[in-house]
Design an enzyme around this catalytic site. Structure first.
Site, PDB file in Angstrom:
ATOM      1  N   GLU A 244       0.832  -1.207   0.000  1.00 37.61           N
ATOM      2  CA  GLU A 244       0.000   0.000   0.000  1.00 37.61           C
ATOM      3  C   GLU A 244       0.861   1.248   0.000  1.00 37.61           C
ATOM      4  O   GLU A 244       0.659   2.155  -0.797  1.00 37.61           O
ATOM      5  CB  GLU A 244      -0.896   0.013   1.245  1.00 37.61           C
ATOM      6  N   ARG A 270      -4.206  32.533 -20.165  1.00 35.99           N
ATOM      7  CA  ARG A 270      -4.870  33.637 -19.461  1.00 35.99           C
ATOM      8  C   ARG A 270      -3.924  34.832 -19.366  1.00 35.99           C
ATOM      9  O   ARG A 270      -2.769  34.704 -18.939  1.00 35.99           O
ATOM     10  CB  ARG A 270      -5.293  33.188 -18.062  1.00 35.99           C
ATOM     11  N   GLN A 281       6.797  35.646 -12.407  1.00 40.94           N
ATOM     12  CA  GLN A 281       7.607  34.628 -11.709  1.00 40.94           C
ATOM     13  C   GLN A 281       6.813  33.904 -10.622  1.00 40.94           C
ATOM     14  O   GLN A 281       7.041  32.726 -10.359  1.00 40.94           O
ATOM     15  CB  GLN A 281       8.844  35.274 -11.090  1.00 40.94           C
TER      16      GLN A 281
END
Lengths: 381, 81
Positions: A244, A270, A281
């Protein structure tokens, strides 16, 4: 170490991405909102072969090696946006199918593993209890031998897949022994006398993966349903926990890659102040952090799988993988939301769901704090 | 140094925290006294595998094999060529 991939392996990953993107994402916002587990999608994944990836063909598996399985699960996370479904599949694979494969008798493998691989049955794993979580071996669930049956009494909680499962691996302490050395594993089936599913547990995330309690009241388990030997449950549990820890988060490498691609698209597309936001930055650095975390996590995952594949044990690398992948997945989700601004906070953009889903990864299969304890132990501390 | 002494030395230096177990004997119980617990067993098996170049399988990690220094030594002895 050799992590180079063959053409076949890369084609498998691509096929998984295509399948998952095409078949598994419809209506996920609605299913998340309504906490709905999809049996239809579960069977589609089984039909593709995902449930049986690392198991032999004689048990309806694909017979892939561990590294190939990691690559395919990575593809699942890239294509599938339903982290709950991914979690349910992984929970069954590593904590139910793998221990049955490693420790089950021929009859147990034939009866259970085959049906788990082909999606006919669903598996769940019961270890945590209301009063024993990280200190798992202090459990209160007991077992005693009575003729040709064991009698189990107690309660398990936080059991993934519980309410939809047909077969359960459950750990109990033999009454005549104590703690770690008395822990014994059993395979239970839905409908065994004295066994019932308790209350459904609502969660912050992974809402499409059901979770509930298991309740045993003089539950009668046939002796042939003992998994491994009496008193051997702790070792079985430790081994399945290593699987797991090491591999359950493989899919989230793919999810992080998908998030990074979405964020790069957003950062390039955008514009604010007449330039793409990626030129700032503050945004570029977040994208760099996402990339570095994803690539580092990927190598850590592969190293653990390679160790297990070549030596039989992943050891400390499994704990490092669990710790680093889970923490990276949470950070990636938060960065993705921040890069998308207000849109990232909306349900429609599906990043807030990723974020809610990611938090569980730092808790299940051992919290981040427990992973650090394990790593410290390997350092001799 | 023989197997028993090696095992004893590791247990005393790495797993024993209580001074009353400083003089560990071959037949002293390791489980009921809490000297070997769920965390200690992982370290002990890693030590045994590395020191004696043997593989300890999960199904061998049972109380019968890890109850005393003597039983641990017997398990290792069986595995050595």
């Amino acid at each position: 170490m050799d992590f180079s991939w063959s053409e076949d392996q890369l084609e498998l990953k691509k096929a998984v991405i295509d399948f998952a993107g095409r078949e598994l994402n419809e209506d996920v916002i609605h299913r998340d909102k309504n906490c709905t587990f999809s049996m239809d999608l579960w069977k589609k994944c089984a039909g593709f072969g995902l449930h049986g990836l690392p198991f032999p063909e004689e048990y309806n598996g694909l017979g892939s090696d561990l590294l190939t399985t990691m690559l395919a699960m990575e593809g699942l996370g890239h294509g599938c946006k339903d982290s709950g479904l991914i979690f349910s599949i992984n929970a069954q694979m590593w904590s139910v199918q793998m221990p049955i494969f490693n420790y089950g008798t021929a009859a147990q493998k034939s009866r259970y593993l085959s049906k788990l691989c082909n999606g006919e049955w669903i598996g769940a794993h019961g270890m945590s209890e209301p009063d024993s979580g990280s200190d798992a071996f202090s459990m209160g669930t007991t077992a005693r031998l009575d003729g040709d049956h064991y009698i189990l009494n107690g309660t398990k909680t936080f059991v993934t897949n519980a309410s939809v499962a047909d077969v359960f691996i459950v750990f109990a302490v033999l009454e005549q022994r104590k703690g770690f050395w008395g822990v014994t594993a059993f395979i239970l089936e839905k409908g065994f006398p004295g066994f019932r599913i308790g209350k459904e547990i609502e969660k912050m995330g992974l809402k499409t993966a059901p979770m509930a309690e298991l309740i045993f009241e003089d539950c009668r388990v046939p002796v042939e349903n003992l998994l491994g030997k009496e008193g051997n449950g702790a070792s079985i549990f430790n081994d399945s926990m290593e699987c797991e820890r090491g591999f359950i988060l493989a899919s989230y490498i793919g999810s992080m890659e998908r998030q990074l691609e979405a964020c790069l698209k957003q950062a390039k597309g955008r514009k604010q102040y007449r330039q793409p936001i990626g030129k700032f930055q503050a945004i570029a650095n977040k994208l760099v952090d996402m990339k570095v975390r994803m690539e580092t996590a990927r190598l850590i995952l592969y190293k653990g799988a390679w160790m297990r594949q070549t030596t039989g044990k992943a050891g400390v690398d499994a704990a490092i993988a669990k710790l680093y992948l889970s923490e990276s997945w949470v950070k990636s989700c938060l960065d993705a939301i921040q890069i998308h601004g207000g849109y990232g906070f909306t349900t429609e953009y599906e990043l807030e769901r990723d974020m809610r889903d990611s938090v569980g990864s730092t808790l299940y299969s051992g919290t981040s704090e427990i992973q650090k304890n394990i790593i410290a132990q390997y350092l001799g501390l | 140094m023989d197997i028993k002494e090696n095992v004893k030395k590791f247990i005393q230096s790495e797993l024993v925290t209580d001074r009353k177990f400083a003089d560990l004997q071959d037949k002293d119980p390791l489980i009921s006294t809490g000297i070997i617990d769920s965390l200690g067993i992982m370290r002990l098996t890693a030590f045994l595998e590395k020191s004696f170049a043997v593989r300890i399988h999960d199904e061998e990690i049972i109380a019968e094999n890890f109850g005393t220094v003597e039983s641990i030594s017997a398990l290792i002895q069986k595995k050595l060529p």
